[in-house]
Design a protein around this motif. Structure first.
Motif, PDB file in Angstrom:
ATOM      1  N   LEU A   4      -6.738  18.429   0.436  1.00 37.43           N
ATOM      2  CA  LEU A   4      -7.093  17.279  -0.390  1.00 37.43           C
ATOM      3  C   LEU A   4      -8.599  17.277  -0.591  1.00 37.43           C
ATOM      4  O   LEU A   4      -9.349  17.433   0.365  1.00 37.43           O
ATOM      5  N   CYS A  22      -8.824  12.076  -6.033  1.00 40.08           N
ATOM      6  CA  CYS A  22      -8.325  12.983  -5.001  1.00 40.08           C
ATOM      7  C   CYS A  22      -7.434  14.009  -5.677  1.00 40.08           C
ATOM      8  O   CYS A  22      -6.508  13.642  -6.416  1.00 40.08           O
ATOM      9  N   THR A  24      -5.283  17.877  -5.193  1.00 44.24           N
ATOM     10  CA  THR A  24      -4.730  18.848  -4.269  1.00 44.24           C
ATOM     11  C   THR A  24      -4.374  20.119  -5.013  1.00 44.24           C
ATOM     12  O   THR A  24      -4.009  20.077  -6.190  1.00 44.24           O
ATOM     13  N   MET A  33       1.232   9.563  -2.507  1.00 49.37           N
ATOM     14  CA  MET A  33      -0.178   9.759  -2.213  1.00 49.37           C
ATOM     15  C   MET A  33      -0.892   8.425  -2.314  1.00 49.37           C
ATOM     16  O   MET A  33      -0.377   7.475  -2.905  1.00 49.37           O
ATOM     17  N   TRP A  52       5.615   9.445  -5.905  1.00 47.29           N
ATOM     18  CA  TRP A  52       5.545  10.652  -6.718  1.00 47.29           C
ATOM     19  C   TRP A  52       5.790  10.332  -8.187  1.00 47.29           C
ATOM     20  O   TRP A  52       5.106  10.850  -9.062  1.00 47.29           O
ATOM     21  N   ARG A  71      -1.758   8.146 -10.814  1.00 50.84           N
ATOM     22  CA  ARG A  71      -1.706   9.574 -10.518  1.00 50.84           C
ATOM     23  C   ARG A  71      -1.336  10.344 -11.773  1.00 50.84           C
ATOM     24  O   ARG A  71      -0.647   9.834 -12.662  1.00 50.84           O
ATOM     25  N   CYS A  95      -8.317   9.937   1.231  1.00 48.10           N
ATOM     26  CA  CYS A  95      -7.114  10.234   0.475  1.00 48.10           C
ATOM     27  C   CYS A  95      -5.992  10.569   1.462  1.00 48.10           C
ATOM     28  O   CYS A  95      -6.249  11.103   2.551  1.00 48.10           O
ATOM     29  N   TYR A  96      -4.775  10.289   1.064  1.00 55.50           N
ATOM     30  CA  TYR A  96      -3.622  10.441   1.947  1.00 55.50           C
ATOM     31  C   TYR A  96      -2.459  11.050   1.167  1.00 55.50           C
ATOM     32  O   TYR A  96      -2.227  10.699   0.012  1.00 55.50           O
ATOM     33  N   ALA A  97      -1.777  11.973   1.801  1.00 57.08           N
ATOM     34  CA  ALA A  97      -0.569  12.547   1.217  1.00 57.08           C
ATOM     35  C   ALA A  97       0.552  12.430   2.238  1.00 57.08           C
ATOM     36  O   ALA A  97       0.368  12.824   3.400  1.00 57.08           O
ATOM     37  N   ASP A  98       1.673  11.910   1.806  1.00 58.41           N
ATOM     38  CA  ASP A  98       2.792  11.668   2.709  1.00 58.41           C
ATOM     39  C   ASP A  98       3.600  12.937   2.920  1.00 58.41           C
ATOM     40  O   ASP A  98       4.797  13.019   2.599  1.00 58.41           O
ATOM     41  N   ARG A 102       1.607  14.173   8.075  1.00 62.48           N
ATOM     42  CA  ARG A 102       0.768  13.510   7.071  1.00 62.48           C
ATOM     43  C   ARG A 102      -0.573  14.212   6.948  1.00 62.48           C
ATOM     44  O   ARG A 102      -1.108  14.759   7.921  1.00 62.48           O
TER      45      ARG A 102
END
Length: 114
Positions: A4, A22, A24, A33, A52, A71, A95-98, A102
């Motif tokens: 990320l 953010c 990827t 995300m 998503w 997004r 930033c975070y992505a599930d 994680r």
């Protein structure tokens, strides 16, 4: 986990706006995300998360009406538009992505002064 890359932090005055981005390089990208933030001496807290498909959004009460998450899956990017920033928004935004496990980005600093 996935790579990320965050951008867009900075120092602004209360009432100003900032946009965080953010991206990827992961081509699968089929996961929620979003953004978390952590201020000095405080626990990390969720800011906003988007599914998503973009049809489900979770946002903290403290930012509802001021921050907007979106997004673009063609660009594998999530954007957090922050308006009417307040001093209390000062924090490092991650930033975070599930994914499993994680994934968290390195973070970008947002500083809001009065």
């Amino acid at each position: 986990q996935v790579p990320l890359v965050e951008s867009g932090g900075g120092s602004v005055q209360a009432g100003d706006s900032l946009s965080l981005s953010c991206t990827t390089s992961d081509r699968s990208g089929i996961y929620d995300m979003g953004w978390y933030r952590q201020a000095p001496g405080k626990e990390r807290e969720v800011v906003a998360i988007i599914s998503w498909t973009g049809d489900r959004i979770l946002s903290a009460d403290s930012v509802t009406g001021r921050f907007t998450i979106s997004r673009d899956n063609t660009k594998r990017a999530v954007t957090l538009q922050m308006n009417r920033l307040q001093v209390e928004d000062t924090a490092r935004y991650h930033c975070y992505a599930d994914t499993t496990p994680r994934t968290w980005g390195q973070g970008t600093q947002v500083t809001v002064s009065s």
